[in-house]
Design a protein around this motif. Structure first.
Motif, mmCIF file in Angstrom:
data_model
loop_
_atom_site.group_PDB
_atom_site.id
_atom_site.type_symbol
_atom_site.label_atom_id
_atom_site.label_comp_id
_atom_site.label_asym_id
_atom_site.label_seq_id
_atom_site.Cartn_x
_atom_site.Cartn_y
_atom_site.Cartn_z
ATOM 1 N N PRO A 57 0.698 -0.962 -0.140
ATOM 2 C CA PRO A 57 0.591 0.606 0.435
ATOM 3 C C PRO A 57 1.098 1.762 -0.667
ATOM 4 C CG PRO A 57 -1.158 -1.748 1.317
ATOM 5 C CD PRO A 57 0.709 -2.642 1.343
ATOM 6 N N PRO A 103 1.636 2.840 -4.050
ATOM 7 C CA PRO A 103 0.346 2.166 -5.216
ATOM 8 C C PRO A 103 0.668 2.634 -6.296
ATOM 9 C CG PRO A 103 -0.432 4.488 -3.793
ATOM 10 C CD PRO A 103 1.115 3.540 -3.244
ATOM 11 N N ASN A 104 1.502 3.818 -7.621
ATOM 12 C CA ASN A 104 2.347 3.610 -8.142
ATOM 13 C C ASN A 104 3.229 2.591 -8.661
ATOM 14 O OD1 ASN A 104 -0.147 6.011 -8.595
ATOM 15 N ND2 ASN A 104 1.054 7.376 -7.645
#
Length: 175
Positions: free
Chosen positions: A90, A93-94
């Protein structure tokens, strides 16, 4: 790190400040403790330096995790992977490649545990985890960072654990 290349999740060859180790201790009583803790250590580090010279020699001894028969304690590996998925992924995220690297580790290193489950006649556990690892075939087979040998091992194991063991035993005898 998750590919098991030069940096790996193993503790060997890594120096961390004491404060990082106190903040993220190795879990007591867990196997694969490095898989639980090292990603957190790396994330908490202020600086990272790498040395490309190989300075670690691995010794296989009877009764170690890699040479012993299957025990339920070895399922700690899958727990460590799940914890990484919940706590590390997490944060990025990218960067879907980090999740792919973690899944690759789960599949490739999980094969050794599946092999032990099968040899220990733990067929129910074996089927459960084989199904999970089988779902990762795209991540493994189409992964540009994955090795050809890992991909062949993965395919052999999914096709037939018996064939995998025949090839594995032959390879171990010839090398």
């Amino acid at each position: 790190m998750y590919y098991g290349d030069g940096t790996g999740v193993h503790a060997c060859g890594k120096l961390f400040r004491k404060s990082v180790l106190i903040q993220h201790p190795y879990p007591i009583g867990k196997l694969y403790e490095e898989t639980f803790a090292t990603p957190k250590h790396v994330l908490a580090a202020e600086k990272i330096a790498m040395v490309t010279k190989a300075t670690y020699n691995y010794y296989r001894r009877a009764g170690s995790i890699t040479t012993s028969s299957f025990t339920a304690k070895q399922l700690d590996f899958f727990e460590a992977i799940e914890e990484n998925e919940q706590s590390v992924i997490p944060l990025f995220p990218n960067h879907p490649q980090i999740l792919k690297a973690l899944q690759y580790r789960q599949a490739i290193y999980g094969i050794a545990l599946l092999d032990k489950m099968y040899e220990s006649h733990e067929y129910e556990l074996y089927r459960r985890y084989r199904k999970e690892i089988g779902k990762l075939y795209r991540t493994v087979l189409f992964n540009k960072k994955g090795s050809r040998v890992d991909k062949i091992r993965y395919l052999l194991f999914l096709i037939s654990p018996k064939l995998y063991n025949i090839v594995k035993n032959w390879y171990q005898k010839t090398n």
